[in-house]
Motif scaffolding. Structure first.
Motif, short mmCIF file in Angstrom:
data_model
loop_
_atom_site.label_atom_id
_atom_site.label_comp_id
_atom_site.label_asym_id
_atom_site.label_seq_id
_atom_site.Cartn_x
_atom_site.Cartn_y
_atom_site.Cartn_z
N GLN A 11 -12.26 -4.67 -1.50
CA GLN A 11 -12.76 -3.31 -1.37
C GLN A 11 -14.19 -3.27 -1.90
OE1 GLN A 11 -11.25 -0.34 -4.10
NE2 GLN A 11 -11.47 1.26 -2.55
N LEU A 12 -15.11 -2.71 -1.10
CA LEU A 12 -16.49 -2.55 -1.54
C LEU A 12 -16.55 -1.56 -2.70
CD1 LEU A 12 -19.58 -3.17 -0.58
CD2 LEU A 12 -19.46 -0.77 0.08
N THR A 13 -17.20 -1.95 -3.79
CA THR A 13 -17.37 -1.03 -4.92
C THR A 13 -18.81 -0.55 -5.05
OG1 THR A 13 -17.71 -2.87 -6.45
CG2 THR A 13 -15.46 -2.00 -6.23
N GLU A 14 -19.77 -1.35 -4.53
CA GLU A 14 -21.17 -0.92 -4.57
C GLU A 14 -21.97 -1.64 -3.49
OE1 GLU A 14 -23.62 -0.33 -8.32
OE2 GLU A 14 -24.60 -2.08 -7.43
N TRP A 15 -22.70 -0.86 -2.72
CA TRP A 15 -23.63 -1.38 -1.72
C TRP A 15 -25.00 -0.88 -2.12
CZ3 TRP A 15 -22.91 -0.06 4.18
CH2 TRP A 15 -24.04 -0.43 4.90
N ALA B 297 -34.39 -3.16 -1.03
CA ALA B 297 -35.77 -2.68 -1.00
C ALA B 297 -35.98 -1.46 -1.88
CB ALA B 297 -36.19 -2.36 0.43
N THR B 298 -35.03 -0.51 -1.85
CA THR B 298 -35.22 0.75 -2.57
C THR B 298 -34.39 0.86 -3.84
OG1 THR B 298 -33.44 1.86 -1.38
CG2 THR B 298 -35.64 1.93 -0.38
N GLY B 299 -33.36 0.03 -3.97
CA GLY B 299 -32.46 0.14 -5.12
C GLY B 299 -31.42 1.24 -4.94
N GLU B 300 -31.47 1.96 -3.83
CA GLU B 300 -30.55 3.05 -3.55
C GLU B 300 -29.13 2.51 -3.34
OE1 GLU B 300 -29.64 6.17 0.11
OE2 GLU B 300 -31.37 4.84 0.22
N ILE B 301 -28.15 3.24 -3.90
CA ILE B 301 -26.75 2.92 -3.66
C ILE B 301 -26.33 3.61 -2.37
CG2 ILE B 301 -24.38 3.15 -4.48
CD1 ILE B 301 -25.46 2.87 -7.32
N LYS B 302 -25.99 2.82 -1.36
CA LYS B 302 -25.65 3.36 -0.04
C LYS B 302 -24.17 3.65 0.12
CE LYS B 302 -28.05 2.23 3.43
NZ LYS B 302 -28.72 1.65 4.57
N THR C 136 -16.27 5.25 -0.28
CA THR C 136 -16.61 5.17 1.14
C THR C 136 -15.48 4.54 1.95
OG1 THR C 136 -18.89 4.86 0.43
CG2 THR C 136 -18.43 4.45 2.74
N GLY C 137 -14.68 3.70 1.33
CA GLY C 137 -13.53 3.09 2.02
C GLY C 137 -13.90 1.94 2.93
N GLY D 163 -30.85 -10.25 3.10
CA GLY D 163 -32.21 -9.74 2.94
C GLY D 163 -32.28 -8.25 2.69
N GLN D 164 -31.27 -7.51 3.15
CA GLN D 164 -31.30 -6.05 3.05
C GLN D 164 -30.43 -5.47 1.94
OE1 GLN D 164 -30.49 -7.62 6.09
NE2 GLN D 164 -32.61 -7.54 6.75
N ALA D 165 -29.34 -6.13 1.59
CA ALA D 165 -28.36 -5.49 0.72
C ALA D 165 -27.70 -6.46 -0.23
CB ALA D 165 -27.28 -4.83 1.58
N ARG D 166 -27.17 -5.87 -1.30
CA ARG D 166 -26.31 -6.59 -2.25
C ARG D 166 -24.99 -5.83 -2.29
NH1 ARG D 166 -25.61 -7.21 -8.13
NH2 ARG D 166 -25.28 -9.44 -8.49
N LEU D 167 -23.90 -6.52 -1.97
CA LEU D 167 -22.59 -5.90 -1.83
C LEU D 167 -21.64 -6.44 -2.89
CD1 LEU D 167 -22.36 -6.47 2.02
CD2 LEU D 167 -23.13 -4.39 0.90
N LYS D 168 -21.07 -5.54 -3.69
CA LYS D 168 -20.08 -5.92 -4.71
C LYS D 168 -18.71 -5.45 -4.26
CE LYS D 168 -23.11 -5.49 -8.72
NZ LYS D 168 -23.29 -4.80 -10.02
N PHE D 169 -17.72 -6.35 -4.42
CA PHE D 169 -16.35 -6.05 -4.03
C PHE D 169 -15.38 -6.37 -5.16
CE2 PHE D 169 -18.63 -7.18 -0.21
CZ PHE D 169 -18.14 -6.32 0.77
N ARG D 170 -14.23 -5.72 -5.10
CA ARG D 170 -13.11 -6.07 -5.98
C ARG D 170 -11.95 -6.48 -5.10
NH1 ARG D 170 -8.77 -2.31 -7.06
NH2 ARG D 170 -9.01 -0.48 -5.78
N LYS D 171 -11.14 -7.40 -5.58
CA LYS D 171 -9.95 -7.82 -4.83
C LYS D 171 -9.02 -6.63 -4.75
CE LYS D 171 -8.00 -11.62 -3.12
NZ LYS D 171 -8.54 -12.93 -3.21
N TYR D 172 -8.50 -6.35 -3.59
CA TYR D 172 -7.67 -5.15 -3.41
C TYR D 172 -6.25 -5.53 -3.16
CZ TYR D 172 -6.58 -0.42 -1.90
OH TYR D 172 -6.06 0.85 -1.80
#
Length: 154
Positions: free
Chosen positions: A34-38, A42-47, A52-53, A145-154
């Motif tokens: 499960q995505l916990t943070e996207w 470039a901007t540091g914005e959390i998308k 979000t599911g 190049g565009q994003a950093r995606l953090k997930f947790r095992k679901y």
């Protein structure tokens, strides 16, 4: 006499089923995440967050991209290079049906897709490549190049 054959019969049946099974050798990567943070690089914005599911799932050499709020999902072949993931052929299932009025489409439920189609909804880069920053039994961090995606095992 019949009782003596029973262990051999059971062994034969077990061997027949076991020989047909494929082993998932993805180690910690296998299963649903499960995505916990996207975070936009470039901007540091959390998308997106866990609310979000967004889910990534890995089994054998298949990767599924799914969002709870969408009526379709994507499947892709993936290649785990240890420090990176590369996407192969990508297909959407049910997208035409989900995007038409009243859920009635042209009958097509499978469509070949490009990695760029997954950029806005799933953080996939147009080239379909991810670097694996962290991978253990509970945490997965992917970046491109565009994003950093953090997930947790679901």
């Amino acid at each position: 006499m019949k009782m003596a054959r029973m262990p051999f019969l059971l062994l034969f049946v077990f061997a027949a089923f076991a020989s047909c099974a494929k082993m998932d050798d993805n180690g910690d990567l296998g299963g649903q995440w499960q995505l916990t943070e996207w975070r936009d690089k470039a901007t540091g914005e959390i998308k997106a967050t866990n609310e979000t599911g967004i889910y990534y799932s890995f089994q054998l050499d298949l990767m599924q991209f799914r969002r709870i709020d969408r009526g379709y999902y994507y499947l892709a072949r993936f290649y785990n290079r240890g420090d990176s993931l590369l996407l192969g052929d990508i297909y959407s299932w049910g997208k035409e049906l989900a995007e038409t009025e009243e859920g009635v489409g042209n009958g097509t439920t499978e469509k070949k897709a490009e990695p760029a189609e997954l950029t806005e909804d799933f953080g996939v880069s147009p080239d379909g490549k991810f670097a694996i920053e962290t991978l253990n039994s509970s945490t997965l961090v992917l970046s491109n190049g565009q994003a950093r995606l953090k997930f947790r095992k679901y």
